[in-house]
Enzyme design. Sequence first.
Site, PDB file in Angstrom:
ATOM      1  N   ASP A 164      19.170 -10.726  27.162  1.00 25.75           N
ATOM      2  CA  ASP A 164      20.302 -10.231  26.377  1.00 25.75           C
ATOM      3  C   ASP A 164      19.887 -10.293  24.907  1.00 25.75           C
ATOM      4  OD1 ASP A 164      22.639  -9.838  24.921  1.00 25.75           O
ATOM      5  OD2 ASP A 164      23.887 -11.042  26.251  1.00 25.75           O
ATOM      6  N   TYR A 181      27.110 -16.066  27.025  1.00 25.39           N
ATOM      7  CA  TYR A 181      28.373 -15.387  26.751  1.00 25.39           C
ATOM      8  C   TYR A 181      29.333 -15.652  27.909  1.00 25.39           C
ATOM      9  CZ  TYR A 181      31.700 -11.521  26.813  1.00 25.39           C
ATOM     10  OH  TYR A 181      32.849 -10.776  26.897  1.00 25.39           O
ATOM     11  N   LYS A 211      28.447  -4.185  19.647  1.00 25.17           N
ATOM     12  CA  LYS A 211      28.195  -5.108  18.557  1.00 25.17           C
ATOM     13  C   LYS A 211      27.326  -4.469  17.467  1.00 25.17           C
ATOM     14  CE  LYS A 211      30.425  -8.019  21.245  1.00 25.17           C
ATOM     15  NZ  LYS A 211      30.441  -7.435  22.594  1.00 25.17           N
ATOM     16  N   ARG A 261      29.258  11.743  34.706  1.00 24.56           N
ATOM     17  CA  ARG A 261      28.961  10.426  35.271  1.00 24.56           C
ATOM     18  C   ARG A 261      27.459  10.274  35.490  1.00 24.56           C
ATOM     19  NH1 ARG A 261      28.768   8.677  40.624  1.00 24.56           N
ATOM     20  NH2 ARG A 261      29.945  10.486  41.372  1.00 24.56           N
TER      21      ARG A 261
END
Length: 408
Positions: free
Chosen positions: A199, A125, A224, A61
Amino acid sequence: MIMKKQSHQGFGTYCVHAGHVPDPNYAHLTPIYASSTFVFDTAEQGMNRFTGKEKGYIYTRWGNPNFTEAEQKIAALETHQLHDSQGNPLQAKAILHASGMAALTTLFLSELHAGDKIITHLSLYGGTDELLQKILPGLGVEPIIMDMHDLQRVEDVLKKEKHIRMMYLETPANPTLRCVDLEACIRLAQQYHLVTAVDNTFASPYLQQPFRYGADYVFHSTTKFLNGHGTAVGGVLVGRDVEKMEQHVTKVARLLGGNSNAFDAYLLTLGMKTLELRMQRHCENAVQIANFLDNHQAVSKVNYPGLTSHPDYAIAQKQMKHPGAILSFELKEGLSAGKKFIDRLQLCIRAVSLGTCDTLVSHPASMTHYGIPREQREKSGITDGLIRMSVGIENIEDLLADLDQALS
């Protein structure tokens, strides 16, 4: 040894080699470190790693060799051939996450507090829009959503609203492909001492580098174009203030627990090796498809920054190497014709997401932006008949043939 930044090294070379550290067992590629925890030679070593006196892995983590390679590669691509104000190669720190939304959450909770406001624009988005309007207000953070093409109006708002802390930009935007002027917006934000975040998912660092214009943060859904093969969900937050990223932002990311995993990070690293080659083919195909659709009798409108008819054509030409691989369009007969078109496709894939090797077609109003009220969607240009296409790397003649038969 991590590849040093030198001006003669090309972007494609960075895609292949940046971030890689030779494996002690001489594996060509970094093995998948499928381990939840890491051992210490001594108690003192463990103590030193927890306090930061000694570099090393503790718990996945907190970090993992597979994360590190992907993070360093992305930071290298976003800063490729960029320099700071002293003329030195620009440095940045990336933190890999389990999803784009996890990375976005780390960004917002690292920088925004109750009483702060965040200014952004229309046509974001859907997940980002809902996070801004449905989650952040509950934490005392208010979004201001407006048309950021009118910079005078934006400045009027900045003068009036003293609690704006961050300017958040998404360009090209999803799914209308509207673009905002990064240089002008970030310069204005800096005048009012705002944190700026961009972004860069639709463009990828191959087409656009927001750090070039002084952005503080760059965000990606690595699912993506960076991954490029649709094999793993992920997100990354890249920051220019390395010390802040290594301290405060890393602390927030670890406590939120939105870390990636070794296998997805490994797949992401593999995908990025071909980013430059894939983007070249994606973009070549997209131009031809946009022109084909723009001249088709069944199509009423095409949103693609590479068409001179697009309202932000000049902005895209200014700040992007190429207008990109995403477009959206509407058919003259509206939603019913759009549904028939999508159902008739034989080669193109009916699926959400984008940036994969194959061409993906989706219906934003009922899919990626279904959670946005219709009135707000239409105000942003997301009509019920809008179709979004992520153009893949197939042979262009096959893609055009599939579109032609589906439109007939």
